[in-house]
Design a protein around this motif. Structure first.
Motif, PDB file in Angstrom:
ATOM      1  N   PRO A 114       0.821  -1.213   0.000  1.00  0.00           N
ATOM      2  CA  PRO A 114       0.000   0.000   0.000  1.00  0.00           C
ATOM      3  C   PRO A 114       0.855   1.263   0.000  1.00  0.00           C
ATOM      4  O   PRO A 114       1.660   1.467   0.916  1.00  0.00           O
ATOM      5  N   GLY A 150      -2.673  -4.612  -1.458  1.00  0.00           N
ATOM      6  CA  GLY A 150      -2.756  -4.737  -0.003  1.00  0.00           C
ATOM      7  C   GLY A 150      -3.284  -3.491   0.666  1.00  0.00           C
ATOM      8  O   GLY A 150      -2.840  -3.134   1.764  1.00  0.00           O
ATOM      9  N   GLU A 151      -4.258  -2.837   0.045  1.00  0.00           N
ATOM     10  CA  GLU A 151      -4.829  -1.620   0.639  1.00  0.00           C
ATOM     11  C   GLU A 151      -5.295  -1.891   2.066  1.00  0.00           C
ATOM     12  O   GLU A 151      -5.871  -2.940   2.359  1.00  0.00           O
ATOM     13  N   ILE A 152      -5.059  -0.939   2.953  1.00  0.00           N
ATOM     14  CA  ILE A 152      -5.461  -1.050   4.353  1.00  0.00           C
ATOM     15  C   ILE A 152      -6.135   0.243   4.769  1.00  0.00           C
ATOM     16  O   ILE A 152      -5.658   1.339   4.439  1.00  0.00           O
ATOM     17  N   SER A 198      -3.865  -7.394   4.429  1.00  0.00           N
ATOM     18  CA  SER A 198      -2.975  -6.655   3.540  1.00  0.00           C
ATOM     19  C   SER A 198      -1.710  -7.449   3.234  1.00  0.00           C
ATOM     20  O   SER A 198      -1.252  -7.504   2.087  1.00  0.00           O
TER      21      SER A 198
END
Length: 312
Positions: A40, A66-68, A85
């Motif tokens: 991210p 892996g966006e968080i 993620s």
């Protein structure tokens, strides 16, 4: 020849993003290695701010996976979003490698509790690699490299009772052959192999139990019939004291981890072997206690990059 590495950041709340940038800085000017970072971007930007490596990040090839959620992206915090993620960025890197875009994958340290909180089945990167590559999970193994040792593990993150129930001659042969092929890929054409016993002294016949006669002894015989140069089974302590072999085969997690971590603290490479993608990570964890402070050392990650990049 240039090698292409897909590098995932690991747990975004651990030291992974920081050591990724420090490793890239150490590799600047190395034209034999091309690295793309999977993770991210906001997490990498935070890591760049605490390490002072904004210029390194600006020059990096970053793939946004892996966006968080911002509320979950907290250094040192163990949570399900960070676990999800970790798996998402590593999975994307593995899939890109399988598609032919990269030659190997290196992944930053994960946190197993965070991944478990996300409800994702996971027992280390070998299990994820097996799942993504369509392999049986029990046929992808962990090879630790460090301190002058290469140790492949027949079993890994499970109770001793579960590991003993799962150990068979076939499993030991599969782990050894995966280790032999990995050694050959790393430049050791004809590795000498040392096979650890399960029990102390490899059971001394059946004096300390029947497990070695049932498992490691027939495994050694099968390996010799395949042309592998095998010593053992013998006690792990005796074989390690000799330091004469290219590859050691551990039956249980601690048999292999303790000697490598003793000789190469925070500097070992953990390579998942047996699938159609070679994946290396660090031999240490995500160090939540120091995450976000910019003080983590990239030694193990850098070693993994150089190892899979053919620079060692």
């Amino acid at each position: 020849m240039t090698r292409r590495i897909a590098l995932s950041v690991g747990d975004p709340n651990g030291i992974g993003p920081e050591i990724v940038l420090k490793a890239l800085e150490a590799l600047r000017g190395e034209d034999r290695l091309q690295v793309a970072v999977f993770g991210p971007p906001p997490v990498l930007e935070r890591a760049a701010a605490v390490t002072g490596l904004q210029a390194v990040l600006a020059a990096a090839d970053v793939r946004p996976f892996g966006e968080i959620p911002p509320a979950s992206a907290v250094p040192g915090q163990v949570n399900a979003d960070a676990g999800a993620s970790t798996v998402a960025s590593a999975t994307a890197a593995i899939e890109a490698c399988r598609a032919g875009e990269f030659d190997a994958v290196v992944s930053g340290p994960h946190h197993e509790t965070a991944i478990a909180q996300a409800g994702i089945p996971f027992s280390g990167y070998p299990s994820l690699l097996a799942r993504v590559c369509g392999e049986r999970e029990g046929r992808v193994f962990l090879l630790l490299v460090g301190g002058g040792l290469r140790i492949v593990h027949a079993t890994l993150h499970e109770s001793v009772a579960t590991a003993l129930a799962r150990l068979t001659p076939e499993l030991v042969v599969a782990a050894t052959m995966a280790g032999v092929r990995a050694c050959q890929a790393l430049g050791v054409a004809h590795p000498g192999v040392a096979l650890f016993g399960i029990n102390p002294h490899a059971s001394e016949g059946t004096l300390f139990g029947p497990e070695d006669q049932a498992c490691t002894v027939p495994a050694a015989e099968r390996l010799r019939s395949l042309g592998i140069d095998v010593t053992g089974p013998q006690g792990a302590d005796v074989l390690l004291a000799d330091r004469k072999h290219d590859l050691y085969v551990a039956m249980l997690h601690d048999q292999g981890h303790i000697p490598v971590k003793l000789l190469a603290p925070q500097a070992a490479s953990a390579i998942s072997i047996g699938a159609d993608v070679l994946l290396a990570s660090t031999g240490h964890g995500s160090a939540m206690d120091i995450a976000g402070r910019g003080i983590a050392r990239p030694d193990a990650l850098l070693r993994s990059l150089r190892l899979l990049g053919g620079l060692t």
